[in-house]
Design a protein around this motif. Structure first.
Motif, mmCIF file in Angstrom:
data_model
loop_
_atom_site.group_PDB
_atom_site.id
_atom_site.type_symbol
_atom_site.label_atom_id
_atom_site.label_comp_id
_atom_site.label_asym_id
_atom_site.label_seq_id
_atom_site.Cartn_x
_atom_site.Cartn_y
_atom_site.Cartn_z
ATOM 1 N N ALA B 241 0.828 -1.206 0.000
ATOM 2 C CA ALA B 241 0.000 0.000 0.000
ATOM 3 C C ALA B 241 0.864 1.259 0.000
ATOM 4 C CB ALA B 241 -0.918 -0.018 1.221
ATOM 5 N N MET B 242 1.914 1.273 0.814
ATOM 6 C CA MET B 242 2.761 2.478 0.901
ATOM 7 C C MET B 242 3.438 2.756 -0.437
ATOM 8 S SD MET B 242 1.910 3.524 3.718
ATOM 9 C CE MET B 242 2.886 5.029 3.729
ATOM 10 N N THR B 243 3.826 1.683 -1.132
ATOM 11 C CA THR B 243 4.413 1.866 -2.459
ATOM 12 C C THR B 243 3.382 2.457 -3.413
ATOM 13 O OG1 THR B 243 5.769 -0.073 -2.044
ATOM 14 C CG2 THR B 243 5.630 0.665 -4.340
ATOM 15 N N ALA B 244 2.184 1.905 -3.363
ATOM 16 C CA ALA B 244 1.133 2.387 -4.271
ATOM 17 C C ALA B 244 0.757 3.824 -3.981
ATOM 18 C CB ALA B 244 -0.096 1.480 -4.142
ATOM 19 N N LEU B 245 0.909 4.233 -2.726
ATOM 20 C CA LEU B 245 0.444 5.573 -2.331
ATOM 21 C C LEU B 245 1.546 6.622 -2.362
ATOM 22 C CD1 LEU B 245 -1.887 4.607 0.668
ATOM 23 C CD2 LEU B 245 -2.493 5.055 -1.713
ATOM 24 N N ALA B 246 2.738 6.238 -2.768
ATOM 25 C CA ALA B 246 3.851 7.189 -2.743
ATOM 26 C C ALA B 246 3.498 8.444 -3.545
ATOM 27 C CB ALA B 246 5.105 6.533 -3.335
ATOM 28 N N GLY B 247 3.609 9.576 -2.891
ATOM 29 C CA GLY B 247 3.366 10.847 -3.569
ATOM 30 C C GLY B 247 1.911 11.267 -3.601
ATOM 31 N N ALA B 248 1.004 10.396 -3.168
ATOM 32 C CA ALA B 248 -0.417 10.768 -3.184
ATOM 33 C C ALA B 248 -0.671 11.843 -2.138
ATOM 34 C CB ALA B 248 -1.268 9.537 -2.909
ATOM 35 N N GLN B 249 -1.437 12.869 -2.493
ATOM 36 C CA GLN B 249 -1.614 14.018 -1.612
ATOM 37 C C GLN B 249 -2.988 14.033 -0.929
ATOM 38 O OE1 GLN B 249 0.808 16.413 -1.141
ATOM 39 N NE2 GLN B 249 2.188 15.168 -2.382
ATOM 40 N N SER B 250 -4.025 13.973 -1.733
ATOM 41 C CA SER B 250 -5.367 14.153 -1.162
ATOM 42 C C SER B 250 -6.002 12.804 -0.817
ATOM 43 C CB SER B 250 -6.256 14.869 -2.177
ATOM 44 O OG SER B 250 -6.468 14.028 -3.290
ATOM 45 N N ALA B 251 -7.068 12.887 -0.039
ATOM 46 C CA ALA B 251 -7.807 11.664 0.314
ATOM 47 C C ALA B 251 -8.332 10.982 -0.948
ATOM 48 C CB ALA B 251 -8.962 12.017 1.253
ATOM 49 N N ALA B 252 -8.875 11.787 -1.857
ATOM 50 C CA ALA B 252 -9.436 11.212 -3.082
ATOM 51 C C ALA B 252 -8.353 10.505 -3.888
ATOM 52 C CB ALA B 252 -10.094 12.305 -3.917
ATOM 53 N N GLN B 253 -7.175 11.123 -3.940
ATOM 54 C CA GLN B 253 -6.075 10.510 -4.698
ATOM 55 C C GLN B 253 -5.636 9.192 -4.042
ATOM 56 O OE1 GLN B 253 -2.695 13.122 -5.000
ATOM 57 N NE2 GLN B 253 -2.059 12.270 -6.982
ATOM 58 N N ILE B 254 -5.545 9.211 -2.734
ATOM 59 C CA ILE B 254 -5.162 7.982 -2.009
ATOM 60 C C ILE B 254 -6.164 6.866 -2.302
ATOM 61 C CG2 ILE B 254 -5.056 6.971 0.316
ATOM 62 C CD1 ILE B 254 -3.780 9.664 1.218
ATOM 63 N N LEU B 255 -7.448 7.211 -2.244
ATOM 64 C CA LEU B 255 -8.479 6.188 -2.475
ATOM 65 C C LEU B 255 -8.435 5.671 -3.912
ATOM 66 C CD1 LEU B 255 -11.410 7.782 -0.432
ATOM 67 C CD2 LEU B 255 -10.146 5.688 0.111
ATOM 68 N N ARG B 256 -8.188 6.589 -4.866
ATOM 69 C CA ARG B 256 -8.097 6.155 -6.279
ATOM 70 C C ARG B 256 -6.917 5.212 -6.483
ATOM 71 N NH1 ARG B 256 -9.589 11.403 -7.676
ATOM 72 N NH2 ARG B 256 -7.407 12.002 -7.981
ATOM 73 N N ARG B 257 -5.798 5.564 -5.872
ATOM 74 C CA ARG B 257 -4.592 4.716 -6.019
ATOM 75 C C ARG B 257 -4.841 3.327 -5.431
ATOM 76 N NH1 ARG B 257 0.542 7.470 -5.697
ATOM 77 N NH2 ARG B 257 0.443 9.275 -7.068
ATOM 78 N N LEU B 258 -5.504 3.313 -4.277
ATOM 79 C CA LEU B 258 -5.780 2.005 -3.658
ATOM 80 C C LEU B 258 -6.731 1.177 -4.527
ATOM 81 C CD1 LEU B 258 -6.159 2.793 0.147
ATOM 82 C CD2 LEU B 258 -4.460 1.298 -0.918
ATOM 83 N N GLU B 259 -7.727 1.847 -5.110
ATOM 84 C CA GLU B 259 -8.662 1.132 -5.980
ATOM 85 C C GLU B 259 -7.923 0.545 -7.176
ATOM 86 O OE1 GLU B 259 -11.678 0.608 -5.021
ATOM 87 O OE2 GLU B 259 -12.271 -0.523 -6.793
ATOM 88 N N ALA B 260 -7.018 1.346 -7.741
ATOM 89 C CA ALA B 260 -6.243 0.849 -8.890
ATOM 90 C C ALA B 260 -5.380 -0.345 -8.481
ATOM 91 C CB ALA B 260 -5.373 1.978 -9.435
ATOM 92 N N ARG B 261 -4.820 -0.265 -7.284
ATOM 93 C CA ARG B 261 -3.993 -1.374 -6.809
ATOM 94 C C ARG B 261 -4.842 -2.641 -6.601
ATOM 95 N NH1 ARG B 261 -1.408 -4.777 -7.185
ATOM 96 N NH2 ARG B 261 0.080 -5.733 -5.753
ATOM 97 N N LEU B 262 -6.058 -2.453 -6.087
ATOM 98 C CA LEU B 262 -6.956 -3.592 -5.900
ATOM 99 C C LEU B 262 -7.329 -4.210 -7.245
ATOM 100 C CD1 LEU B 262 -9.323 -2.193 -3.128
ATOM 101 C CD2 LEU B 262 -7.942 -4.265 -2.949
#
Lengths: 337, 272
Positions: B241-262
């Protein structure tokens, strides 16, 4: 097996209800009004109830025969489904019943004769034409047959009505009621299969594939029409290998030429049912993966589903003619669980 | 967590002593006691009092609980001192029925329980009579799965043992004599309740990520849900998760990155 039985008060003295009660002499019997008083209240937890389901003896008063959804069927023009029971003795993690019902208790509708009267009315409505009746939609048709007496009550009915076709959908090996009788060409026993690896992980309490194949073979040897249902198809990292091995095992043991039909359908479930089940099993990998949505139905992403179906269809068509092969895409429930 | 509810102090006393409960909230409309993983409230007599006590007690608890009503009841057939688990509860006033689901083995007596508004000396065959269950049960089902809500009654009176002979000492003695049954049932319900608490609190990774950006309450639930799913799908989900979220700033961006990773992890799992 059952130590708590609810009986509708109106069934006091009912011969079939009494016969079921006699099978469980140690069970507590609780009288209720209509079965919905027990089965439908909110705040019930399907997962907890699945640990020890009770039995509810009831009468089905209306909507006994329902038109099958479009895309469901095996070639007939007039398709109806019915449920003499609600819920299933098995515990398949992908089963839509977990998301549809609030209760995991088994409901047995004992007024079989009312179901048969409705069937006769439908046969009269479709005069001169074959009519299909699918059982095993909201239950396994045969898994609790020893208790329900369903086959013994319905086989003679269908024996006298060659235009009426019955599909018994099952994952069980409970075929003794059929084997005791002469085969009926209009009663098809459809066995559901997933690969051994999937079955071990997701289908608790279901007999092994080998035992089910054996039961299907015995029916075939005795002249009964047998069908195969690979529904739902479940994705996995070794999807092709697992399904190839399953098809090899099934078609090696059964007379493919004598099979009534083979159908398949990828895992699909109404979105609200899916959400209910995912909430019940937050630790289940099956519900952690990403799915797509199509018209209110949770499905595999289209390219995944296409690849799964195409692979299996190609393998199956090597064994049976195209007219006996059906791709079930009915968007509602995944029947036969 | 277990929530015990009795109508009378004399019904509560053996439970308080056995479970070593301490009184909490001195100034309150109900006497409330607490021990390790157990609360007890004394509701007073009647269905309304019982329902009110359930609501009050739930307000004092910070975790979901199983609910057990323990009290005395009259019965036509069962001997005084027997314990009976209610498998059907009927409100004599109004006639409504409830059926507490039983998902555990029970070798003791079970039966129908009728909640009456006034004490009665007439006993119909096969039924127990109390004055609380029809208030307690539907109220507790607001806060817990029905499987986690049960009523255990100790038979105190019947045609041959009128209730006029009861006093506080006798009531306490009846409950005390059935303590083993009460504790056995309480243990079963506590186990079921522990199993029922499915929602993960989120864990350290959730705490860490939720501090990285401003999440709405809905987004916090989405974050918790996606992290839970990721943990089921990939090994070493925290690092993943931390790798996928590197550089993510906003809550929405974090959630989008996690969805893409899933989505990617799901593709890796299967055919497509």
């Amino acid at each position: 097996m059952v130590d708590l039985i609810y009986r509708e008060a109106a069934l006091r003295g009912d011969a079939r209800a009494e016969s079921v009660l006699r099978r469980f002499p140690k069970a507590s019997v609780v009288e209720c009004g209509r079965y919905g008083e027990v089965f439908n209240p909110k705040a019930q937890n399907f997962r907890l109830q699945k640990k020890r389901p009770a039995l509810i003896l009831a009468r089905k008063h209306r909507r006994r025969m329902l038109p099958a959804p479009p895309g469901y069927g095996i070639g007939g023009a007039h398709n109806y489904y019915f449920s003499h029971m609600l819920n299933c003795v098995y515990d398949c993690r992908y089963c839509f019943l977990q998301g549809m019902f609030r209760s995991a208790n088994y409901v047995l509708f004992v007024n079989f004769e009312s179901f048969q009267r409705d069937m006769d009315e439908l046969l009269a409505r479709h005069a001169g034409e074959p009519v299909w009746f699918f059982s095993g939609y909201d239950c396994d048709s045969l898994a609790l047959d020893g208790m329900s007496g369903f086959a013994d009550a319905f086989l003679p009915f269908f024996a006298g009505r060659p235009r009426a076709f019955l599909e018994l959908r099952t994952k069980s090996t409970q075929v003794s009621a059929l084997l005791r009788r002469a085969a009926l060409p209009n009663v098809v026993t459809a066995f559901s299969f997933t690969p051994e690896e999937i079955s071990r992980t997701l289908e608790r309490g279901v007999p092994s594939i080998a035992k089910r194949i054996k039961a299907a073979a015995r029916l075939q040897q005795n002249g009964w029409p047998v069908a195969l249902r690979f529904d739902p198809l479940m994705d996995s990292a070794d999807f092709c290998g697992q399904y190839a091995r399953l098809f090899d095992a099934v078609f090696a043991a059964l007379d493919a030429g004598a099979l009534h039909s083979v159908s398949l359908g990828a895992f699909r479930m109404p979105r609200n049912f899916y959400k209910n089940i995912a909430r019940l099993y937050p630790g289940e990998k099956l519900f952690a993966r990403a799915y797509a949505a199509a018209g209110g139905v949770t499905v595999y992403p289209p390219q995944t589903e296409r690849a799964m179906v195409d692979f299996c269809a190609e393998k199956i068509r090597r064994h049976i003619p195209a007219r006996k092969f059906f791709h079930n895409s009915a968007p509602a429930h995944a029947p036969g669980v | 967590m277990l929530a015990l509810i009795t109508a009378l102090p004399s019904e509560a006393r053996p439970l308080i002593d056995t479970l070593r409960l301490k009184r909490i909230i001195p100034e309150s409309p109900f006497a409330v006691y607490r021990g390790d993983d157990v609360f007890l409230i004394v509701s007073g007599i009647g269905a309304v009092a019982s329902a009110c006590a359930v609501g009050f007690l739930r307000g004092q608890m910070d975790a979901p609980a199983a609910w057990l009503n323990v009290g005395i009841a009259g019965h036509a057939n069962l001997a005084v001192g027997e314990a009976m688990l209610a498998n059907k509860i009927t409100a004599a006033a109004g006639g409504r029925n409830w059926y507490p689901p039983r998902v555990f083995p029970w070798a003791g007596h079970d039966g129908a329980l009728v909640t009456v508004p006034q004490p009665r000396a007439a006993y119909a065959a096969g039924e127990a009579y109390d004055m609380e269950a029809a208030g307690f049960y539907p109220a507790a089902c607001r806060f817990a799965d029905a499987e986690l809500v049960q009523c255990l009654k100790i038979i105190s009176d019947g045609p041959l043992s009128p209730m006029s002979g009861l006093d506080r000492t006798k009531v306490a003695g009846l409950v005390h004599a059935r303590m083993e049954t009460v504790l056995q049932l309480a243990g079963i319900l506590q186990s079921l309740c522990a199993e029922r608490v499915y929602d993960s609190p989120g864990g350290a990774l959730y705490e860490k990520i939720s501090r990285q950006a401003r999440f709405s309450e809905t987004q916090k639930q989405q974050l918790k849900n996606r992290l839970r799913r990721l943990a089921l799908l990939v090994p070493r989900a925290d690092d993943d998760a931390m790798t996928a979220l590197a550089g993510a700033q906003s809550a929405a961006q974090i959630l989008r990155r996690l969805e893409a990773r899933l989505n990617a992890a799901s593709r890796d799992l299967g055919h497509g």
